[in-house]
Motif scaffolding. Structure first.
Motif, PDB file in Angstrom:
ATOM      1  N   UNK A  54       2.070   3.475  -5.935  1.00  0.00           N
ATOM      2  CA  UNK A  54       2.199   4.039  -4.597  1.00  0.00           C
ATOM      3  C   UNK A  54       1.713   3.038  -3.548  1.00  0.00           C
ATOM      4  N   UNK A  55       0.635   2.345  -3.859  1.00  0.00           N
ATOM      5  CA  UNK A  55       0.113   1.328  -2.937  1.00  0.00           C
ATOM      6  C   UNK A  55       1.041   0.114  -2.896  1.00  0.00           C
ATOM      7  N   UNK A 101      -4.580   4.877   2.111  1.00  0.00           N
ATOM      8  CA  UNK A 101      -4.803   5.936   1.132  1.00  0.00           C
ATOM      9  C   UNK A 101      -4.071   7.212   1.553  1.00  0.00           C
ATOM     10  N   UNK A 102      -4.131   7.540   2.836  1.00  0.00           N
ATOM     11  CA  UNK A 102      -3.431   8.736   3.314  1.00  0.00           C
ATOM     12  C   UNK A 102      -1.921   8.605   3.116  1.00  0.00           C
ATOM     13  N   UNK A 151       2.992   9.906  -0.322  1.00  0.00           N
ATOM     14  CA  UNK A 151       4.046   9.500  -1.258  1.00  0.00           C
ATOM     15  C   UNK A 151       3.830  10.172  -2.609  1.00  0.00           C
ATOM     16  N   UNK A 152       2.586  10.219  -3.051  1.00  0.00           N
ATOM     17  CA  UNK A 152       2.264  10.749  -4.375  1.00  0.00           C
ATOM     18  C   UNK A 152       2.297  12.267  -4.427  1.00  0.00           C
ATOM     19  N   UNK A 153       2.287  12.918  -3.290  1.00  0.00           N
ATOM     20  CA  UNK A 153       2.234  14.383  -3.288  1.00  0.00           C
ATOM     21  C   UNK A 153       3.446  15.000  -3.978  1.00  0.00           C
TER      22      UNK A 153
END
Length: 91
Positions: free
Chosen positions: A48-49, A31-32, A37-39
């Motif tokens: 993203x996963x 998740x982190x 990546x999503x930031x």
């Protein structure tokens, strides 16, 4: 989860705690990384996963399979709800 992989139906509490710690650590790490990546985009997405596990083909294939089955179930539920609404208006 452990029983599904062939463990005893009643595993030792220490074993359950260890496996739980490993799973929680793995999920938290994923998740982190996905958030990092999503930031850039500002929104966390399923892709993203998938991007994170792209090099682990068995995991990627299983995730893709589960996501497609989930989509099929959503569509089936939606179709079922529509059928129920039609029946209610007929009666």
């Amino acid at each position: 989860m452990m029983y599904g992989f062939g463990d005893d139906p009643n595993p030792l509490p220490e074993t359950v705690t260890l496996v739980e710690d490993i799973v929680v650590e793995y999920v938290t790490d994923m998740v982190n990384k996905a958030q990092d990546i999503a930031s850039k985009r500002g929104k966390l997405l399923t892709e993203d996963f998938l991007f994170l596990i792209r090099k682990d083909l068995p995991k990627l294939n299983r995730c893709t399979e589960l996501l497609s089955m989930n989509e099929e179930l959503k569509q089936a539920r939606k179709a079922f709800e529509v059928d129920e609404e039609k029946l209610a208006t007929i009666e």
